[in-house]
Design a protein around this motif. Structure first.
Motif, PDB file in Angstrom:
ATOM      1  N   LEU A  21       0.909  -1.386   0.018  1.00  0.00           N
ATOM      2  CA  LEU A  21      -0.031   0.050  -0.039  1.00  0.00           C
ATOM      3  C   LEU A  21       0.775   1.309  -0.081  1.00  0.00           C
ATOM      4  O   LEU A  21       0.534   2.189  -0.555  1.00  0.00           O
ATOM      5  CB  LEU A  21      -0.795  -0.072   1.341  1.00  0.00           C
ATOM      6  N   SER A  22       2.001   1.279   0.399  1.00  0.00           N
ATOM      7  CA  SER A  22       2.960   2.333   0.319  1.00  0.00           C
ATOM      8  C   SER A  22       3.158   2.869  -0.845  1.00  0.00           C
ATOM      9  O   SER A  22       3.719   4.090  -1.222  1.00  0.00           O
ATOM     10  CB  SER A  22       4.179   1.871   1.371  1.00  0.00           C
ATOM     11  N   LEU A  23       3.081   1.937  -2.029  1.00  0.00           N
ATOM     12  CA  LEU A  23       3.307   2.242  -3.325  1.00  0.00           C
ATOM     13  C   LEU A  23       2.396   3.596  -3.653  1.00  0.00           C
ATOM     14  O   LEU A  23       2.530   4.112  -4.711  1.00  0.00           O
ATOM     15  CB  LEU A  23       3.314   0.944  -4.273  1.00  0.00           C
ATOM     16  N   ALA A  24       1.322   3.627  -3.155  1.00  0.00           N
ATOM     17  CA  ALA A  24       0.501   4.311  -3.510  1.00  0.00           C
ATOM     18  C   ALA A  24       1.166   5.854  -3.625  1.00  0.00           C
ATOM     19  O   ALA A  24       0.636   6.606  -4.458  1.00  0.00           O
ATOM     20  CB  ALA A  24      -0.945   4.361  -2.545  1.00  0.00           C
ATOM     21  N   GLY A  25       1.670   6.254  -2.485  1.00  0.00           N
ATOM     22  CA  GLY A  25       2.211   7.433  -2.460  1.00  0.00           C
ATOM     23  C   GLY A  25       3.123   7.548  -3.673  1.00  0.00           C
ATOM     24  O   GLY A  25       3.221   8.715  -4.454  1.00  0.00           O
ATOM     25  N   GLY A  26       4.170   6.737  -3.968  1.00  0.00           N
ATOM     26  CA  GLY A  26       4.870   6.911  -5.192  1.00  0.00           C
ATOM     27  C   GLY A  26       4.138   7.322  -6.563  1.00  0.00           C
ATOM     28  O   GLY A  26       4.432   7.912  -7.435  1.00  0.00           O
ATOM     29  N   ILE A  47      -9.377  -5.792  -5.153  1.00  0.00           N
ATOM     30  CA  ILE A  47      -9.346  -5.175  -3.755  1.00  0.00           C
ATOM     31  C   ILE A  47      -8.061  -4.418  -3.179  1.00  0.00           C
ATOM     32  O   ILE A  47      -8.158  -3.276  -2.883  1.00  0.00           O
ATOM     33  CB  ILE A  47      -9.830  -6.152  -2.677  1.00  0.00           C
ATOM     34  N   LEU A  48      -7.025  -4.959  -3.788  1.00  0.00           N
ATOM     35  CA  LEU A  48      -5.662  -4.451  -3.231  1.00  0.00           C
ATOM     36  C   LEU A  48      -5.592  -3.308  -4.283  1.00  0.00           C
ATOM     37  O   LEU A  48      -4.976  -2.244  -3.707  1.00  0.00           O
ATOM     38  CB  LEU A  48      -4.731  -5.497  -3.307  1.00  0.00           C
ATOM     39  N   ASP A  49      -5.769  -3.353  -5.373  1.00  0.00           N
ATOM     40  CA  ASP A  49      -5.730  -2.218  -6.493  1.00  0.00           C
ATOM     41  C   ASP A  49      -6.690  -0.883  -5.856  1.00  0.00           C
ATOM     42  O   ASP A  49      -6.228   0.011  -5.892  1.00  0.00           O
ATOM     43  CB  ASP A  49      -6.243  -2.606  -7.893  1.00  0.00           C
ATOM     44  N   ALA A  50      -7.934  -1.299  -5.426  1.00  0.00           N
ATOM     45  CA  ALA A  50      -8.817  -0.206  -5.101  1.00  0.00           C
ATOM     46  C   ALA A  50      -8.220   0.315  -3.726  1.00  0.00           C
ATOM     47  O   ALA A  50      -8.065   1.596  -3.575  1.00  0.00           O
ATOM     48  CB  ALA A  50      -9.934  -0.821  -4.634  1.00  0.00           C
ATOM     49  N   ALA A  51      -7.518  -0.361  -2.720  1.00  0.00           N
ATOM     50  CA  ALA A  51      -6.920   0.037  -1.811  1.00  0.00           C
ATOM     51  C   ALA A  51      -5.704   1.000  -1.988  1.00  0.00           C
ATOM     52  O   ALA A  51      -5.537   2.013  -1.300  1.00  0.00           O
ATOM     53  CB  ALA A  51      -6.479  -1.135  -0.688  1.00  0.00           C
ATOM     54  N   MET A  52      -4.888   0.810  -3.067  1.00  0.00           N
ATOM     55  CA  MET A  52      -3.833   1.718  -3.371  1.00  0.00           C
ATOM     56  C   MET A  52      -4.526   3.068  -4.188  1.00  0.00           C
ATOM     57  O   MET A  52      -3.693   3.938  -4.035  1.00  0.00           O
ATOM     58  CB  MET A  52      -2.967   0.926  -4.566  1.00  0.00           C
ATOM     59  N   ALA A  53      -5.667   2.984  -4.786  1.00  0.00           N
ATOM     60  CA  ALA A  53      -6.514   3.855  -4.953  1.00  0.00           C
ATOM     61  C   ALA A  53      -6.927   4.903  -3.949  1.00  0.00           C
ATOM     62  O   ALA A  53      -6.850   6.149  -4.526  1.00  0.00           O
ATOM     63  CB  ALA A  53      -7.094   3.512  -6.489  1.00  0.00           C
ATOM     64  N   ALA A 113      -7.837   1.803   1.845  1.00  0.00           N
ATOM     65  CA  ALA A 113      -6.706   0.964   2.271  1.00  0.00           C
ATOM     66  C   ALA A 113      -6.763   0.912   3.784  1.00  0.00           C
ATOM     67  O   ALA A 113      -6.464  -0.247   4.395  1.00  0.00           O
ATOM     68  CB  ALA A 113      -5.549   1.917   2.058  1.00  0.00           C
ATOM     69  N   GLU A 114      -7.494   1.941   4.574  1.00  0.00           N
ATOM     70  CA  GLU A 114      -7.478   1.718   6.086  1.00  0.00           C
ATOM     71  C   GLU A 114      -8.658   0.674   6.164  1.00  0.00           C
ATOM     72  O   GLU A 114      -8.208   0.022   7.290  1.00  0.00           O
ATOM     73  CB  GLU A 114      -8.098   3.255   6.708  1.00  0.00           C
ATOM     74  N   GLN A 115      -9.441   0.507   5.569  1.00  0.00           N
ATOM     75  CA  GLN A 115     -10.415  -0.729   5.576  1.00  0.00           C
ATOM     76  C   GLN A 115      -9.814  -1.906   5.576  1.00  0.00           C
ATOM     77  O   GLN A 115     -10.039  -2.738   6.433  1.00  0.00           O
ATOM     78  CB  GLN A 115     -11.673  -0.430   4.946  1.00  0.00           C
ATOM     79  N   VAL A 116      -9.223  -2.079   4.573  1.00  0.00           N
ATOM     80  CA  VAL A 116      -8.328  -3.283   4.238  1.00  0.00           C
ATOM     81  C   VAL A 116      -7.382  -3.524   5.515  1.00  0.00           C
ATOM     82  O   VAL A 116      -7.169  -4.644   6.088  1.00  0.00           O
ATOM     83  CB  VAL A 116      -7.377  -3.307   3.099  1.00  0.00           C
ATOM     84  N   ARG A 117      -6.642  -2.605   5.766  1.00  0.00           N
ATOM     85  CA  ARG A 117      -5.672  -2.766   7.119  1.00  0.00           C
ATOM     86  C   ARG A 117      -6.346  -3.197   8.333  1.00  0.00           C
ATOM     87  O   ARG A 117      -5.884  -3.776   9.208  1.00  0.00           O
ATOM     88  CB  ARG A 117      -4.760  -1.560   7.245  1.00  0.00           C
ATOM     89  N   SER A 118      -7.661  -2.988   8.474  1.00  0.00           N
ATOM     90  CA  SER A 118      -8.363  -2.982   9.828  1.00  0.00           C
ATOM     91  C   SER A 118      -8.612  -4.560   9.952  1.00  0.00           C
ATOM     92  O   SER A 118      -9.016  -5.089  10.812  1.00  0.00           O
ATOM     93  CB  SER A 118      -9.784  -2.354   9.695  1.00  0.00           C
ATOM     94  N   TYR A 159     -11.486  -1.484  -8.669  1.00  0.00           N
ATOM     95  CA  TYR A 159     -10.866  -0.238  -9.147  1.00  0.00           C
ATOM     96  C   TYR A 159     -10.659  -0.157 -10.715  1.00  0.00           C
ATOM     97  O   TYR A 159      -9.859  -1.260 -10.787  1.00  0.00           O
ATOM     98  CB  TYR A 159      -9.785   0.205  -8.310  1.00  0.00           C
ATOM     99  N   THR A 160     -11.184   0.435 -11.505  1.00  0.00           N
ATOM    100  CA  THR A 160     -10.856   0.079 -13.040  1.00  0.00           C
ATOM    101  C   THR A 160      -9.768   1.160 -13.425  1.00  0.00           C
ATOM    102  O   THR A 160      -9.488   1.233 -14.555  1.00  0.00           O
ATOM    103  CB  THR A 160     -12.121   0.114 -13.939  1.00  0.00           C
ATOM    104  N   GLY A 161      -9.464   2.361 -12.843  1.00  0.00           N
ATOM    105  CA  GLY A 161      -8.552   3.202 -13.211  1.00  0.00           C
ATOM    106  C   GLY A 161      -6.983   2.747 -13.175  1.00  0.00           C
ATOM    107  O   GLY A 161      -6.846   1.660 -12.763  1.00  0.00           O
ATOM    108  N   PHE A 162      -6.367   3.648 -13.217  1.00  0.00           N
ATOM    109  CA  PHE A 162      -4.861   3.422 -12.664  1.00  0.00           C
ATOM    110  C   PHE A 162      -4.283   4.189 -11.807  1.00  0.00           C
ATOM    111  O   PHE A 162      -4.404   5.448 -11.795  1.00  0.00           O
ATOM    112  CB  PHE A 162      -3.883   3.816 -14.210  1.00  0.00           C
ATOM    113  N   GLY A 163      -3.775   3.497 -10.477  1.00  0.00           N
ATOM    114  CA  GLY A 163      -3.183   3.720  -9.432  1.00  0.00           C
ATOM    115  C   GLY A 163      -4.079   4.846  -8.792  1.00  0.00           C
ATOM    116  O   GLY A 163      -5.203   4.865  -8.989  1.00  0.00           O
ATOM    117  N   PRO A 164      -3.546   5.673  -7.886  1.00  0.00           N
ATOM    118  CA  PRO A 164      -4.223   6.586  -7.228  1.00  0.00           C
ATOM    119  C   PRO A 164      -4.924   7.738  -7.939  1.00  0.00           C
ATOM    120  O   PRO A 164      -4.354   8.040  -9.152  1.00  0.00           O
ATOM    121  CB  PRO A 164      -3.094   7.390  -6.104  1.00  0.00           C
TER     122      PRO A 164
END
Length: 330
Positions: free
Chosen positions: A88-93, A146-152, A157-162, A171-176
């Motif tokens: 999930l930290s890749l989302a920032g990059g 789900i993981l792609d959506a968490a990165m976007a 992401a917080e819900q997945v971490r919970s 999520y059908t887009g690209f990244g955040p």
């Protein structure tokens, strides 16, 4: 059907109750396989009622059963939290690369994201296998969504971490999400000439043309960025289609391999049955030959005995005739 960025669900909306007790029960419930969730939840509700805690019982009763893909995400949050945080930290990059329109960074991070998401899905599959509830390939693909959506989306992401996710998100887009007003950083301008150097023929016009040149360069870079973004989207679509085809082919291969093993097992069974039948045939043939030999021997014995009986009968009749004749002469 998966939800598309539905608002994150909460495990409970209870307020006036012992939240620590609810958290404990929720952690236990979302650790069990989905097929066992309802039974475990009902048992927890009954236990709370027996203790007289009606508010807790109601709150537990509102906990929703997770989908299979959501349960896999919960497994990762519980047992592979460090790896999940790394993904999930890749989302920032990705967000930084999109804000600066850094195509090289986007391509590199996108490739790394696909690899890590696939690796995390496989790890979740192993965890599910260890938990006694194996996941099909289709469910693993839903987990990747789900993981792609968490990165976007940070809230997902917080819900997945919970570790208490209940729904399958995609999520059908690209990244955040990128900044709509993002512009590429202008290319470095050439260094100014050294003092004393003779100016070029166009030096006098450079000041007046700088603004126009920058605008032209900016428009050109924006157009190039749009072209590359379209190329990236097309490449991602092609990759997604290829992955879907690969998954389908893998499933077909596994099905064919299973069918082949079943056929081989059946052939082995039939071969064993055939060999047993042939052995029975050989035994029966030997018995039939022995019986035929015995029958022929018996027939010969009967013939010999019948001949002896006939000769004995004839001798007796001959003797009886002699006796009768002697008796008449006397």
């Amino acid at each position: 059907m998966p939800d598309h960025f539905a608002e994150p669900d909460t495990a409970s909306d209870a307020t006036a109750l012992d939240t620590t007790a609810l958290d404990t029960v929720a952690d236990e419930l979302y650790a069990v396989p989905p097929d066992e969730f309802v039974g475990a939840r009902d048992a927890a509700v009954a236990a709370a009622r027996e203790r007289g805690d009606r508010d807790l019982a109601k709150a537990i009763g509102r906990l929703r059963r997770p989908t299979k893909a959501a349960w896999l995400a919960n497994l990762l949050a519980r047992h592979r939290s460090a790896q999940l945080d790394g993904l999930l930290s890749l989302a920032g990059g990705l967000a930084d690369a999109q804000r600066t329109l850094d195509g090289a960074a986007l391509r590199q991070l996108s490739s790394k994201r696909h690899q890590l998401v696939a690796a995390m899905a496989r790890e979740a599959g192993r965890l599910a296998q260890e938990a006694g509830d194996p996941a099909a390939e289709s469910v693993l693909r839903e987990l990747q969504g789900i993981l792609d959506a968490a990165m976007a989306r940070p809230e997902i992401a917080e819900q997945v971490r919970s570790g208490r996710l209940t729904r399958t998100l995609s999520y059908t887009g690209f990244g955040p999400e990128a900044d709509a007003d993002a512009v590429p950083a202008p290319a470095p301008r050439p260094a100014p000439p050294e003092p004393g150097a003779a100016p070029g023929p166009a030096a006098a016009d450079e000041g007046a043309d700088d603004g126009a040149a920058d605008r032209v360069r900016l428009e050109r870079l924006r157009a190039e960025r749009d072209r590359r973004a379209e190329a990236l989207a097309a490449a991602e679509d092609e990759e997604a289609a290829a992955r879907a085809k690969q998954d389908a082919d893998e499933a077909a291969r596994e099905e064919a391999a299973t069918a082949r093993e079943d056929a081989r097992r059946r052939v082995a069974e039939l071969t064993a049955e055939l060999e047993a039948a042939r052995e029975q045939e050989r035994t029966a043939a030997t018995a039939a030959r022995d019986a035929e030999t015995a029958a022929k021997a018996s027939a010969r014995a009967v013939g010999v005995a019948a001949s002896r009986t006939a000769r004995a009968q004839a001798r007796l009749e001959e003797l009886d005739a002699q006796l009768n004749a002697t008796s008449r002469t006397e």
